[in-house]
Write an enzyme that holds these catalytic residues in place. Structure first.
Site, PDB file in Angstrom:
ATOM      1  N   GLU A  35       0.814  -1.206   0.000  1.00 21.35           N
ATOM      2  CA  GLU A  35       0.000   0.000   0.000  1.00 21.35           C
ATOM      3  C   GLU A  35       0.865   1.282   0.000  1.00 21.35           C
ATOM      4  OE1 GLU A  35      -3.119   0.109  -0.733  1.00 21.35           O
ATOM      5  OE2 GLU A  35      -3.097   2.288  -0.500  1.00 21.35           O
ATOM      6  N   GLY A  36       2.048   1.205   0.616  1.00 21.03           N
ATOM      7  CA  GLY A  36       2.931   2.375   0.605  1.00 21.03           C
ATOM      8  C   GLY A  36       3.294   2.770  -0.827  1.00 21.03           C
ATOM      9  N   HIS A  37       3.707   1.776  -1.637  1.00 14.97           N
ATOM     10  CA  HIS A  37       4.023   2.066  -3.040  1.00 14.97           C
ATOM     11  C   HIS A  37       2.776   2.547  -3.783  1.00 14.97           C
ATOM     12  CE1 HIS A  37       6.986  -1.320  -2.171  1.00 14.97           C
ATOM     13  NE2 HIS A  37       7.784  -0.361  -2.556  1.00 14.97           N
ATOM     14  N   SER A 187       6.493  -2.354   4.665  1.00 15.93           N
ATOM     15  CA  SER A 187       7.786  -2.596   4.033  1.00 15.93           C
ATOM     16  C   SER A 187       7.694  -3.925   3.301  1.00 15.93           C
ATOM     17  CB  SER A 187       8.878  -2.692   5.112  1.00 15.93           C
ATOM     18  OG  SER A 187      10.028  -3.336   4.586  1.00 15.93           O
ATOM     19  N   ARG A 189       9.857  -6.007   3.247  1.00 12.66           N
ATOM     20  CA  ARG A 189      10.526  -7.020   4.071  1.00 12.66           C
ATOM     21  C   ARG A 189       9.610  -7.573   5.167  1.00 12.66           C
ATOM     22  NH1 ARG A 189      14.707  -3.343   2.785  1.00 12.66           N
ATOM     23  NH2 ARG A 189      16.547  -4.361   1.915  1.00 12.66           N
TER      24      ARG A 189
END
Ligand code: PAF
Length: 286
Positions: A35-37, A187, A189
């Site tokens: 969602e960040g991207h 993230s 990761r």
């Protein structure tokens, strides 16, 4: 929505848009989109006529071969997510496209901007790798604007420096950190965190909150940092760094100025970073 793998195909796809005077937006990523991207893709969509998302796990910015090998690669899902968020083109080159045989040129940012914090932990090759690949992506796409996530705060400072120093004609935009409901910064990761480590990882955002609250309550920088360290210690986390610095220079934070709070720590098998900016007039922004 098309996926292209070469710089030549990318330039050919963009040429008619450029000729028509359309605004081109770039969201550089290493894939494993979350969602960040996607929030960056949507921001680019709202601002641009054509949105390019690059998906490239850049080998030169990894200091740890195991981390590079373990980095999630999910291109088919990435393409679908990017398209749904409004991307027009995915640029997904093979390493040899960006680093051809005989490659011998590196964009190196020197001094504390690149050598402190992440640079000190991961080695100075990390930001050389970031600066080099971002420069190459900006040259390949020649966008009007490029979007980066605030969570990689030092990366944003380094990229701004590169763009200013090399005179690259692009606007750098920064999107806010996107968090899960419990506060964990998203993230790529995070998928490698087991359930117990995922719970422990919440101490990072709690530590930032503790620093923020302490500064908001009038604590000085060392006392605010101690509040963050105490929170990390509740989960037995000894951070690589918990730093309070000036957001533009990364020099030690000064009273009355915004404070960039950055934390990096290993939680189980995963190295995580998180950050928040505390401004004197809006101390509670996490
Ligand atoms: O933030 C990232 O995902 C990477 O560092 C970037 C900017 C795509 C360069 O490889």
């Amino acid at each position: 929505m098309r996926t292209v793998r070469t710089v030549a195909a990318l330039r050919e796809a963009l040429a008619p848009h450029r000729a028509a005077g359309q605004r081109i937006g770039l969201v550089p990523t290493m894939g494993a989109l979350h969602e960040g991207h996607l929030s960056l893709v949507r921001a680019a969509r709202a601002d641009s006529d054509v949105v390019v998302v690059s998906v490239f796990v850049n080998p030169t910015q990894f200091d740890d071969p195991n981390d590079l090998a373990a980095y999630p690669r999910t291109e088919a899902a990435d393409v679908a997510l990017a398209a749904a968020a409004g991307a027009d083109l995915v640029f997904a080159p093979e390493p040899a496209e960006l680093y051809p045989r005989g490659y011998a040129t590196t964009v190196a940012v020197t001094g504390p901007l690149a050598e402190s914090l992440e640079g000190a932990q991961r080695g100075r090759a990390h930001f050389d790798g970031v600066a080099t690949v971002v420069t190459k992506l900006l040259l390949a796409v020649a966008p009007d604007a490029a979007w980066f996530g605030a969570k990689d705060a030092q990366q944003v400072v380094v990229v701004r420096r590169v763009v200013a120093d090399l005179g690259i004609p692009v606007r750098i935009e920064v999107g806010p950190t996107v968090r899960d409901a419990d506060g964990l910064a998203m993230s790529s990761r995070n998928v490698r965190l087991g359930p117990a480590d995922r719970t422990r990882a919440l101490a990072l955002s709690r530590a930032l909150r503790a620093v923020q609250d302490a500064l908001g309550g009038g604590a000085d920088v060392p006392a605010a940092r101690d509040a963050g360290l105490t929170e990390l210690a509740t989960e037995g986390i000894d951070p690589e760094y918990l730093a309070l610095v000036d957001p533009d220079t990364l020099e030690p934070a000064e009273p009355g100025r915004p404070v960039l709070v950055l934390v990096a720590a290993r939680v189980g098998p995963v190295r995580l970073i998180d950050t928040v900016t505390v401004t004197p007039d809006a101390p509670g922004a996490l």
